[in-house]
Scaffold this active site. Structure first.
Site, short mmCIF file in Angstrom:
data_model
loop_
_atom_site.label_atom_id
_atom_site.label_comp_id
_atom_site.label_asym_id
_atom_site.label_seq_id
_atom_site.Cartn_x
_atom_site.Cartn_y
_atom_site.Cartn_z
CG ASN A 117 24.23 116.16 61.76
OD1 ASN A 117 23.97 116.49 60.69
ND2 ASN A 117 24.60 116.87 62.99
CB ILE A 118 20.00 111.36 62.34
CG1 ILE A 118 20.01 111.32 60.79
CG2 ILE A 118 18.46 111.24 62.72
CD1 ILE A 118 19.61 109.99 60.14
CD GLU A 119 22.21 117.28 66.66
OE1 GLU A 119 21.20 117.99 67.23
OE2 GLU A 119 23.45 117.69 66.62
CB CYS B 216 28.18 110.97 62.90
SG CYS B 216 29.05 111.77 64.40
CD GLU C 270 31.53 112.03 59.63
OE1 GLU C 270 30.36 112.17 60.07
OE2 GLU C 270 32.34 112.76 59.86
CB CYS D 109 33.34 111.82 66.05
SG CYS D 109 32.29 110.43 65.75
CB CYS E 256 32.61 108.58 62.04
SG CYS E 256 30.86 109.33 62.17
N1 THU Z 1 28.78 115.12 63.86
C1 THU Z 1 28.94 114.42 62.44
O1 THU Z 1 27.79 114.33 61.98
N2 THU Z 1 30.07 114.04 62.19
C2 THU Z 1 31.11 114.25 62.87
O2 THU Z 1 32.34 113.74 62.45
C3 THU Z 1 31.31 115.09 64.05
C4 THU Z 1 30.02 115.38 64.65
C5 THU Z 1 27.38 115.62 64.35
C6 THU Z 1 27.06 114.80 65.62
C7 THU Z 1 26.06 115.98 66.02
O3 THU Z 1 24.80 115.79 65.48
C8 THU Z 1 26.85 117.48 65.70
O4 THU Z 1 27.76 116.90 64.70
C9 THU Z 1 27.57 118.13 66.90
O5 THU Z 1 28.52 117.35 67.33
#
Ligand code: THU
Length: 136
Positions: free
Chosen positions: A42-44, A53, A55, A90, A93
């Protein structure tokens, strides 16, 4: 490629997570038919909305490389990178998976002592798919 090895690669990918806002680190390992694996994290983003996300990072890397032949994805994550339980991908994804994967695409949701395996059809029934546009 065993399920266990794919899970190890998802754990490795989690180390690359950029999650300074949620602290929730996620890793994914996407398996292609020929055994190639694409890893993602994940890259916020400070604006939150642009966050990607793990995925989708894995999928977009693979699609950029011209891949379409996906078999399975292993996903793990947790606060500060500690895996406490499994969680389902999510909705965004799931829809990205739907674009490129068939109903029997496998999703391995990792928990501390293994993984739970579900199919894309189970996670996203009655989905809007490419066939709606392309008659596929
Ligand atoms: N996140 C994912 O990378 N994959 C998911 O299926 C659910 C959520 C990440 C997004 C965000 O950076 C962190 O988890 C919290 O929601």
């Amino acid at each position: 490629m065993t399920n266990e090895k794919l899970c190890e690669l998802a754990k490795e990918a989690m180390l690359r997570a950029y999650a300074p806002y949620s602290g929730f680190k996620v890793g994914a390992a996407l398996l292609c038919e020929d055994g190639t694996v694409y890893q993602g994290c994940n890259i916020e983003n400070a604006a939150f909305g642009p966050t990607n996300c793990a995925e989708r990072t894995a999928f977009f890397k693979a699609v950029y490389d011209g891949r379409r032949d996906f078999v399975a994805i292993a996903v793990c994550g947790g606060k500060d990178g500690v895996i406490t339980g499994g969680f389902p991908p999510c909705g965004v994804c799931r829809q990205v998976m739907r674009e490129f994967c068939s109903d029997d695409f496998k999703i391995l949701m990792m928990h501390p002592n293994g993984f739970e395996e579900v199919t894309l059809a189970e996670l996203l029934p009655h989905s809007f798919s490419p066939s709606e546009h392309m008659g596929m």
